[in-house]
Design an enzyme around this catalytic site. Structure first.
Site, mmCIF file in Angstrom:
data_model
loop_
_atom_site.group_PDB
_atom_site.id
_atom_site.type_symbol
_atom_site.label_atom_id
_atom_site.label_comp_id
_atom_site.label_asym_id
_atom_site.label_seq_id
_atom_site.Cartn_x
_atom_site.Cartn_y
_atom_site.Cartn_z
ATOM 1 N N ARG A 1 -4.721 -4.276 9.627
ATOM 2 C CA ARG A 1 -3.519 -3.272 10.164
ATOM 3 C C ARG A 1 -2.954 -3.985 11.081
ATOM 4 O O ARG A 1 -3.607 -4.925 11.933
ATOM 5 C CB ARG A 1 -3.951 -1.881 10.171
ATOM 6 C CG ARG A 1 -4.301 -1.218 9.059
ATOM 7 C CD ARG A 1 -4.971 0.125 9.445
ATOM 8 N NE ARG A 1 -5.475 1.026 8.123
ATOM 9 C CZ ARG A 1 -4.850 1.579 7.147
ATOM 10 N NH1 ARG A 1 -3.596 1.796 7.413
ATOM 11 N NH2 ARG A 1 -5.396 2.156 6.500
ATOM 12 N N HIS B 1 -1.030 5.421 1.136
ATOM 13 C CA HIS B 1 0.382 6.486 1.120
ATOM 14 C C HIS B 1 1.282 6.024 0.108
ATOM 15 O O HIS B 1 1.520 6.813 -0.812
ATOM 16 C CB HIS B 1 0.787 6.357 2.495
ATOM 17 C CG HIS B 1 0.027 7.258 3.259
ATOM 18 N ND1 HIS B 1 -0.989 6.936 4.010
ATOM 19 C CD2 HIS B 1 0.580 8.595 3.987
ATOM 20 C CE1 HIS B 1 -1.267 8.063 4.690
ATOM 21 N NE2 HIS B 1 -0.381 8.625 4.783
ATOM 22 N N HIS C 1 0.724 -0.780 8.478
ATOM 23 C CA HIS C 1 0.727 -1.598 7.057
ATOM 24 C C HIS C 1 1.782 -2.612 7.476
ATOM 25 O O HIS C 1 2.590 -2.680 8.216
ATOM 26 C CB HIS C 1 1.082 -0.833 6.022
ATOM 27 C CG HIS C 1 0.027 0.127 5.461
ATOM 28 N ND1 HIS C 1 -0.856 -0.413 4.979
ATOM 29 C CD2 HIS C 1 -0.110 1.391 5.317
ATOM 30 C CE1 HIS C 1 -2.008 0.550 4.742
ATOM 31 N NE2 HIS C 1 -1.338 1.747 4.834
#
Length: 358
Positions: free
Chosen positions: A82, A118, A177
């Site tokens: 990340r 997500h 992200h």
């Protein structure tokens, strides 16, 4: 690898650009990140759709659960970093002058970053919703309303892509992200949803089938984790990195760990199977009241209100295994409430009212 470092460094430049030039849209982007949260599938989208169309609602849970399970396996295989911790540990920047990325309360996800959960969950569910809505317009072709069908098709798919792009930008903006991770998540979600367009067996699945599916998903994931652990590969490598580089320790949440998501999804699937195969569901959702608009509206309103109350139920996090058990139970209770408990209560209330009027 050099190629991956280059991909990450270019991603950091995009994140810096978004954080600098899109500051005015911060609240909107944070909201879109919330819209893409997979947990909203069970508390918002599912209660709405299940009462409108039980086939679509059932498919939505299956797509969400299987999609998130694949997302977990992909995360463990791809070992994606990340941005908020990668910039602190990479050696590609000269003189240790790593870029400064701003963090937010929803930045510090603890699982690996690729693909984006997500983005994958959002594309999964919205694909199901759009294709379900378009299925109602197919008959327009036979009634010479081809133009209206095409306009509806264009409008709904435009909405789909606007939402997916907004969710992707929001996840990149908050530095949780890299761009390639959200793109991969969107297309992986579409593939999972499309696969369930050709899997009608889920609509007639028995409780035994739900239990078998749950056991398979859990045993496979746990076996995969333990097998690699025996090879001295720690699949929870991302959790210490998140704790180390998160700007605020209070932003670290056990609910974002890989196994927390797995348990939450297995609980939801089990709750759906328990509800659909219960006598309460057969009595209420298969009875004469189920065709009434008033029954469906009352079920939607009562389900949404009841599920919001679940948000006030805080699961203790001091013991990890207890957290997972209680999280499974809470997740199972949500679809069970929507499918069986609320419809049965509404059905009983309407029946009592009808008897009084007669």
């Amino acid at each position: 690898s050099v190629e991956m470092d280059l991909l990450h460094s270019n991603g950091v430049l995009i994140i810096q650009h978004l954080q600098r030039d899109y500051r005015a849209y911060q609240d909107f982007l944070n909201f879109m990140s919330y819209v893409g949260d997979p947990r909203n599938i069970f508390s918002i989208y599912f209660p709405l759709w299940f009462q409108l169309n039980q086939v679509v609602g059932t498919k939505m849970i299956w797509v969400a659960v299987i999609g998130d399970w694949f997302n977990l396996i992909f995360k463990w295989i791809l070992f994606g970093h990340r941005p908020y911790w990668w910039v602190q540990e990479t050696m590609i920047y000269p003189n240790q002058s790593s870029p400064c990325l701003e963090q937010f309360p929803i930045t510090c996800e603890t699982g690996p970053g690729s693909p984006s959960g997500h983005a994958m969950g959002s594309s999964c569910v919205w694909y199901v919703m759009v294709t379900a809505a378009l299925s109602y317009t197919v008959r327009w072709k036979a009634k010479s309303a081809v133009t209206l069908h095409r306009l509806t098709w264009s409008f709904l798919w435009s909405i789909f892509w606007i939402i997916q792009i907004s969710v992707c930008i929001s996840r990149v903006f908050i530095a949780t992200h890299f761009p390639h991770q959200v793109v991969l998540g969107v297309f992986a979600g579409i593939l999972v949803a499309e696969a369930f367009e050709h899997t009608p067996a889920i609509q007639t699945a028995s409780l035994r089938m739900y239990i078998k599916t749950n056991l398979f998903l859990f045993i496979f994931a746990l076996g995969f984790y333990l097998s690699l652990k025996l090879l001295d590969i720690d699949l929870l490598w991302s959790v210490p990195k998140a704790k180390k580089w998160c700007a605020n320790p209070d932003w670290i949440n056990i609910d974002t760990t890989p196994f927390a998501g797995l348990v939450r999804n297995l609980g939801a699937l089990f709750g759906l199977g328990l509800g659909i195969n219960s006598e309460m569901f057969i009595t209420s959702c298969k009875g004469k009241n189920s065709c009434k608009i008033s029954f469906r509206i009352l079920c939607i309103a009562a389900s949404l209100a009841t599920l919001q109350l679940y948000n006030f139920v805080k699961i203790p996090t001091h013991t990890e295994y207890l957290f997972y058990i209680l999280s499974f139970c809470k997740s199972a209770a949500m679809p069970l409430t929507v499918v069986a408990l609320v419809p049965y209560c509404v059905h009983s209330l309407m029946r009592t009212t009808e008897k009084k009027l007669n």
